[in-house]
Design a protein around this motif. Structure first.
Motif, PDB file in Angstrom:
ATOM      1  N   CYS A   8       0.904  -1.237   0.154  1.00  0.00           N
ATOM      2  CA  CYS A   8      -0.036  -0.042   0.056  1.00  0.00           C
ATOM      3  C   CYS A   8       0.959   1.092   0.060  1.00  0.00           C
ATOM      4  O   CYS A   8       1.661   1.576   0.953  1.00  0.00           O
ATOM      5  CB  CYS A   8      -0.839  -0.128   1.226  1.00  0.00           C
ATOM      6  N   GLU A   9       0.808   1.916  -1.190  1.00  0.00           N
ATOM      7  CA  GLU A   9       1.513   3.279  -1.375  1.00  0.00           C
ATOM      8  C   GLU A   9       0.802   4.183  -1.971  1.00  0.00           C
ATOM      9  O   GLU A   9      -0.016   3.711  -2.748  1.00  0.00           O
ATOM     10  CB  GLU A   9       3.072   2.963  -1.995  1.00  0.00           C
ATOM     11  N   ASP A  10       1.171   5.331  -1.918  1.00  0.00           N
ATOM     12  CA  ASP A  10       0.221   6.527  -2.446  1.00  0.00           C
ATOM     13  C   ASP A  10      -1.061   6.405  -2.483  1.00  0.00           C
ATOM     14  O   ASP A  10      -1.957   6.916  -3.210  1.00  0.00           O
ATOM     15  CB  ASP A  10       0.859   6.467  -3.993  1.00  0.00           C
ATOM     16  N   GLY A  11      -1.618   5.739  -1.289  1.00  0.00           N
ATOM     17  CA  GLY A  11      -2.934   5.906  -1.018  1.00  0.00           C
ATOM     18  C   GLY A  11      -3.827   4.809  -1.662  1.00  0.00           C
ATOM     19  O   GLY A  11      -5.077   4.686  -1.563  1.00  0.00           O
ATOM     20  N   TYR A  12      -3.278   3.761  -2.173  1.00  0.00           N
ATOM     21  CA  TYR A  12      -4.039   2.426  -2.793  1.00  0.00           C
ATOM     22  C   TYR A  12      -3.260   1.222  -2.468  1.00  0.00           C
ATOM     23  O   TYR A  12      -2.106   1.225  -2.599  1.00  0.00           O
ATOM     24  CB  TYR A  12      -4.692   2.903  -4.275  1.00  0.00           C
ATOM     25  N   SER A 189      -2.531   1.772 -16.415  1.00  0.00           N
ATOM     26  CA  SER A 189      -4.020   2.253 -16.621  1.00  0.00           C
ATOM     27  C   SER A 189      -4.879   1.905 -15.202  1.00  0.00           C
ATOM     28  O   SER A 189      -5.472   2.866 -14.896  1.00  0.00           O
ATOM     29  CB  SER A 189      -4.617   1.292 -17.709  1.00  0.00           C
ATOM     30  N   ALA A 190      -4.736   0.699 -14.639  1.00  0.00           N
ATOM     31  CA  ALA A 190      -5.318   0.482 -13.284  1.00  0.00           C
ATOM     32  C   ALA A 190      -4.906   1.408 -12.081  1.00  0.00           C
ATOM     33  O   ALA A 190      -5.501   2.031 -11.561  1.00  0.00           O
ATOM     34  CB  ALA A 190      -4.992  -1.012 -12.916  1.00  0.00           C
ATOM     35  N   ARG A 191      -3.387   1.706 -12.006  1.00  0.00           N
ATOM     36  CA  ARG A 191      -2.930   2.502 -11.300  1.00  0.00           C
ATOM     37  C   ARG A 191      -3.605   4.019 -11.387  1.00  0.00           C
ATOM     38  O   ARG A 191      -3.825   4.504 -10.404  1.00  0.00           O
ATOM     39  CB  ARG A 191      -1.512   2.596 -11.195  1.00  0.00           C
ATOM     40  N   GLU A 192      -3.569   4.466 -12.548  1.00  0.00           N
ATOM     41  CA  GLU A 192      -4.111   5.839 -13.177  1.00  0.00           C
ATOM     42  C   GLU A 192      -5.528   5.906 -12.442  1.00  0.00           C
ATOM     43  O   GLU A 192      -6.074   6.825 -11.846  1.00  0.00           O
ATOM     44  CB  GLU A 192      -3.912   6.059 -14.650  1.00  0.00           C
ATOM     45  N   PHE A 193      -6.401   4.800 -12.811  1.00  0.00           N
ATOM     46  CA  PHE A 193      -7.816   4.884 -12.088  1.00  0.00           C
ATOM     47  C   PHE A 193      -7.741   4.938 -10.616  1.00  0.00           C
ATOM     48  O   PHE A 193      -8.425   5.626 -10.168  1.00  0.00           O
ATOM     49  CB  PHE A 193      -8.426   3.446 -12.802  1.00  0.00           C
ATOM     50  N   ALA A 194      -7.093   4.178 -10.072  1.00  0.00           N
ATOM     51  CA  ALA A 194      -7.009   4.085  -8.572  1.00  0.00           C
ATOM     52  C   ALA A 194      -6.487   5.587  -7.950  1.00  0.00           C
ATOM     53  O   ALA A 194      -7.181   5.957  -6.844  1.00  0.00           O
ATOM     54  CB  ALA A 194      -5.979   2.989  -8.221  1.00  0.00           C
ATOM     55  N   THR A 196      -6.987   8.231  -9.516  1.00  0.00           N
ATOM     56  CA  THR A 196      -8.198   9.345  -9.756  1.00  0.00           C
ATOM     57  C   THR A 196      -9.444   9.164  -8.620  1.00  0.00           C
ATOM     58  O   THR A 196      -9.626  10.094  -8.112  1.00  0.00           O
ATOM     59  CB  THR A 196      -8.991   8.949 -11.108  1.00  0.00           C
ATOM     60  N   VAL A 197      -9.727   7.904  -8.474  1.00  0.00           N
ATOM     61  CA  VAL A 197     -10.801   7.624  -7.399  1.00  0.00           C
ATOM     62  C   VAL A 197     -10.104   8.066  -6.120  1.00  0.00           C
ATOM     63  O   VAL A 197     -10.986   8.562  -5.034  1.00  0.00           O
ATOM     64  CB  VAL A 197     -11.404   6.533  -7.436  1.00  0.00           C
ATOM     65  N   ARG A 255      -5.148  13.172   4.296  1.00  0.00           N
ATOM     66  CA  ARG A 255      -4.693  11.870   4.097  1.00  0.00           C
ATOM     67  C   ARG A 255      -3.279  11.671   4.285  1.00  0.00           C
ATOM     68  O   ARG A 255      -2.500  12.547   4.054  1.00  0.00           O
ATOM     69  CB  ARG A 255      -4.894  11.849   2.642  1.00  0.00           C
ATOM     70  N   GLU A 256      -2.823  10.352   4.618  1.00  0.00           N
ATOM     71  CA  GLU A 256      -1.347   9.939   4.754  1.00  0.00           C
ATOM     72  C   GLU A 256      -0.601  10.203   3.530  1.00  0.00           C
ATOM     73  O   GLU A 256       0.353  10.507   3.562  1.00  0.00           O
ATOM     74  CB  GLU A 256      -1.236   8.429   5.213  1.00  0.00           C
ATOM     75  N   TYR A 257      -1.081  10.057   2.356  1.00  0.00           N
ATOM     76  CA  TYR A 257      -0.109   9.889   0.852  1.00  0.00           C
ATOM     77  C   TYR A 257      -0.151  11.542   0.623  1.00  0.00           C
ATOM     78  O   TYR A 257      -1.071  12.482   1.033  1.00  0.00           O
ATOM     79  CB  TYR A 257      -0.938   9.338   0.239  1.00  0.00           C
ATOM     80  N   THR A 258       0.741  11.632  -0.206  1.00  0.00           N
ATOM     81  CA  THR A 258       0.867  13.004  -0.931  1.00  0.00           C
ATOM     82  C   THR A 258       0.340  12.754  -2.360  1.00  0.00           C
ATOM     83  O   THR A 258       1.037  12.079  -3.206  1.00  0.00           O
ATOM     84  CB  THR A 258       2.411  13.435  -1.006  1.00  0.00           C
ATOM     85  N   SER A 259      -0.647  13.440  -2.761  1.00  0.00           N
ATOM     86  CA  SER A 259      -0.937  13.052  -4.022  1.00  0.00           C
ATOM     87  C   SER A 259      -0.321  14.407  -5.208  1.00  0.00           C
ATOM     88  O   SER A 259       0.293  15.164  -4.772  1.00  0.00           O
ATOM     89  CB  SER A 259      -2.542  13.369  -4.202  1.00  0.00           C
TER      90      SER A 259
END
Length: 259
Positions: A8-12, A189-194, A196-197, A255-259
């Motif tokens: 679990c990194e970057d919020g997903y 592509s899946a990471r990009e979707f993750a 986004t949401v 949030r814990e991650y940095t977007s």
């Protein structure tokens, strides 16, 4: 866990089936690991979405027949208990409050196909294939595929694929609306979707997912919408999203991650 990787990194959360030598076919212990890992993703407060994929050139080629016991030596109850554990992967993916996305990077066969179908979104690789091939080996879809596929692509087309066990190609998956897209890099592509949401208000995302339920009647849907909307109205992230919109800036969530 030796056959299922979790990070679990970057919020997903990223869950990787890790038996590449057999296209990530599973044995009994691996199914138990996968169920445990899905519970971990469910309870991980730092995961706002879940990505499921396979290592190497495969997504999941179903059960590893070489490592399975002699089923004829088991009782119906013993066999049912094993099959329930496979079904529970599908059950957990469907009931997960967080959005789930499958990066189908290679063959998704049998139960592996059902794992992909149980996710909210699918990105399919150019060389990937989805196959409900149970009838080819004298079995019925035992993991939810005959329930999921008609709801995703319609009953007539689902019967065609279920009764013949023929491949759903990447182009067909996209044409049927089964795949959000065909990609040379489905994991990217899946990471990009993750991502986004992940960056949207979590309560709104999760309860929107719960509202997408074709089994409920319209009035029940509307009653649930009132309840969920009320939850969102009283959610701090909704308040921040509205404030940010008024200020003409990006919202800042805790949030814990940095977007």
């Amino acid at each position: 866990m030796s056959d299922v990787e979790y990070e679990c990194e970057d919020g997903y959360a990223l869950i990787t089936l890790d038996r590449p030598a057999v296209y990530n076919a599973f044995h009994r212990e691996m199914i138990l690991e996968l169920n445990e890992t899905l519970r971990r993703a469910r309870d991980d407060d730092e995961a706002y979405a879940v990505v499921l994929t396979g290592a190497g050139d495969g997504f999941c080629s179903g059960a590893d027949v070489e490592s399975m016991p002699d089923w004829s030596s088991l009782s119906k109850e013993e066999y049912g208990a094993y099959l329930w554990s496979v079904q529970n992967v599908v059950r957990q993916l469907r009931s997960m409050r967080k959005p789930t996305v499958a990066a189908v990077n290679g063959p998704a066969i049998g139960a592996g196909c059902d794992f992909a179908l149980a996710c909210d979104i699918r990105y399919v690789g150019e060389d990937a294939v989805l196959r409900e091939g149970f009838v080819r080996i004298g079995l019925v879809p035992g993991d939810g595929g005959a329930w999921l596929l008609p709801r995703l692509i319609g009953e007539a087309k689902a019967r065609e694929y279920l009764l013949t066990g023929k491949d759903i190609t990447p182009d067909a998956a996209e044409e049927l609306g089964l795949a959000a897209g065909v990609s040379s890099n489905p994991l990217a592509s899946a990471r990009e979707f993750a991502e986004t949401v992940r960056d949207l208000p979590a309560t709104a995302v999760q309860q929107t997912k719960q509202l997408v339920d074709p089994q409920q009647d319209f009035e029940t849907h509307c009653e649930r919408a009132i309840e969920y909307q009320w939850n969102c109205v009283n959610d701090e992230e909704h308040v921040e999203a509205v404030r940010a919109f008024s200020d003409g800036r990006e919202p800042e969530y805790d949030r814990e991650y940095t977007s």
